[in-house]
Write a protein that holds these residues in place. Sequence first.
Motif, PDB file in Angstrom:
ATOM      1  N   ASP A 182       0.822  -1.205   0.000  1.00 33.27           N
ATOM      2  CA  ASP A 182       0.000   0.000   0.000  1.00 33.27           C
ATOM      3  C   ASP A 182       0.860   1.262   0.000  1.00 33.27           C
ATOM      4  OD1 ASP A 182       0.789  -0.572   2.618  1.00 33.27           O
ATOM      5  OD2 ASP A 182      -0.952   0.400   3.497  1.00 33.27           O
ATOM      6  N   GLN A 183       2.034   1.202   0.630  1.00 31.83           N
ATOM      7  CA  GLN A 183       2.930   2.354   0.618  1.00 31.83           C
ATOM      8  C   GLN A 183       3.541   2.540  -0.770  1.00 31.83           C
ATOM      9  OE1 GLN A 183       5.589   1.398   3.831  1.00 31.83           O
ATOM     10  NE2 GLN A 183       4.216   2.263   5.370  1.00 31.83           N
ATOM     11  N   LYS A 184       3.895   1.461  -1.431  1.00 33.64           N
ATOM     12  CA  LYS A 184       4.416   1.545  -2.805  1.00 33.64           C
ATOM     13  C   LYS A 184       3.358   2.143  -3.728  1.00 33.64           C
ATOM     14  CE  LYS A 184       7.600  -2.335  -2.535  1.00 33.64           C
ATOM     15  NZ  LYS A 184       7.996  -3.631  -3.063  1.00 33.64           N
ATOM     16  N   ALA A 185       2.116   1.715  -3.552  1.00 35.20           N
ATOM     17  CA  ALA A 185       1.025   2.222  -4.381  1.00 35.20           C
ATOM     18  C   ALA A 185       0.793   3.710  -4.126  1.00 35.20           C
ATOM     19  CB  ALA A 185      -0.250   1.432  -4.102  1.00 35.20           C
ATOM     20  N   THR A 186       0.929   4.140  -2.886  1.00 33.85           N
ATOM     21  CA  THR A 186       0.754   5.553  -2.547  1.00 33.85           C
ATOM     22  C   THR A 186       1.842   6.398  -3.190  1.00 33.85           C
ATOM     23  OG1 THR A 186      -0.306   4.983  -0.463  1.00 33.85           O
ATOM     24  CG2 THR A 186       0.556   7.207  -0.658  1.00 33.85           C
ATOM     25  N   VAL A 187       3.089   5.931  -3.122  1.00 35.07           N
ATOM     26  CA  VAL A 187       4.204   6.658  -3.743  1.00 35.07           C
ATOM     27  C   VAL A 187       3.969   6.773  -5.251  1.00 35.07           C
ATOM     28  CG1 VAL A 187       6.668   6.505  -4.312  1.00 35.07           C
ATOM     29  CG2 VAL A 187       5.910   6.129  -1.970  1.00 35.07           C
ATOM     30  N   GLU A 188       3.526   5.687  -5.868  1.00 36.41           N
ATOM     31  CA  GLU A 188       3.252   5.701  -7.304  1.00 36.41           C
ATOM     32  C   GLU A 188       2.089   6.636  -7.638  1.00 36.41           C
ATOM     33  OE1 GLU A 188       1.965   2.518 -10.706  1.00 36.41           O
ATOM     34  OE2 GLU A 188       3.425   1.859  -9.201  1.00 36.41           O
ATOM     35  N   ALA A 189       1.063   6.645  -6.797  1.00 33.50           N
ATOM     36  CA  ALA A 189      -0.093   7.517  -7.014  1.00 33.50           C
ATOM     37  C   ALA A 189       0.288   8.993  -6.908  1.00 33.50           C
ATOM     38  CB  ALA A 189      -1.200   7.190  -6.026  1.00 33.50           C
ATOM     39  N   LEU A 190       1.298   9.280  -6.097  1.00 36.40           N
ATOM     40  CA  LEU A 190       1.788  10.661  -6.003  1.00 36.40           C
ATOM     41  C   LEU A 190       2.577  11.059  -7.251  1.00 36.40           C
ATOM     42  CD1 LEU A 190       2.947  10.801  -2.273  1.00 36.40           C
ATOM     43  CD2 LEU A 190       1.185  12.232  -3.323  1.00 36.40           C
ATOM     44  N   GLY A 191       2.955  10.078  -8.066  1.00 45.98           N
ATOM     45  CA  GLY A 191       3.691  10.362  -9.295  1.00 45.98           C
ATOM     46  C   GLY A 191       5.193  10.270  -9.136  1.00 45.98           C
ATOM     47  N   LEU A 192       5.638   9.618  -8.064  1.00 43.95           N
ATOM     48  CA  LEU A 192       7.072   9.473  -7.806  1.00 43.95           C
ATOM     49  C   LEU A 192       7.534   8.096  -8.270  1.00 43.95           C
ATOM     50  CD1 LEU A 192       6.990  10.955  -4.215  1.00 43.95           C
ATOM     51  CD2 LEU A 192       7.823  12.105  -6.266  1.00 43.95           C
ATOM     52  N   LYS A 217       0.966   8.972   5.047  1.00 45.89           N
ATOM     53  CA  LYS A 217       1.129   7.524   4.963  1.00 45.89           C
ATOM     54  C   LYS A 217       2.569   7.124   4.626  1.00 45.89           C
ATOM     55  CE  LYS A 217      -1.155   3.510   3.222  1.00 45.89           C
ATOM     56  NZ  LYS A 217      -2.544   3.117   3.143  1.00 45.89           N
ATOM     57  N   VAL A 218       3.260   7.958   3.842  1.00 50.89           N
ATOM     58  CA  VAL A 218       4.624   7.620   3.412  1.00 50.89           C
ATOM     59  C   VAL A 218       5.634   8.680   3.859  1.00 50.89           C
ATOM     60  CG1 VAL A 218       3.908   6.187   1.475  1.00 50.89           C
ATOM     61  CG2 VAL A 218       4.226   8.642   1.128  1.00 50.89           C
ATOM     62  N   GLU A 219       5.368   9.328   4.993  1.00 49.90           N
ATOM     63  CA  GLU A 219       6.212  10.431   5.445  1.00 49.90           C
ATOM     64  C   GLU A 219       7.654  10.023   5.706  1.00 49.90           C
ATOM     65  OE1 GLU A 219       4.552  12.141   8.962  1.00 49.90           O
ATOM     66  OE2 GLU A 219       4.471  10.230  10.007  1.00 49.90           O
TER      67      GLU A 219
END
Length: 59
Positions: free
Chosen positions: A18-28, A49-51
Amino acid sequence: MGDLKITLVKSTIESKKDQKATVEALGLHKVGSSVIKKDNPAIRGMIKKVEHLVEVEEI
């Protein structure tokens, strides 16, 4: 509310799915990559979530 510059400073290799998906969703994608996003509650929640993986500065 202004803009936020979000930079990926740590790798997502050992992170949860879920953290990998969040980073990807941010466009990083790669360590050192940055994006500029509008400051809103949804983006703030994603950052929270990924601070431990990102660095944020207000611009």
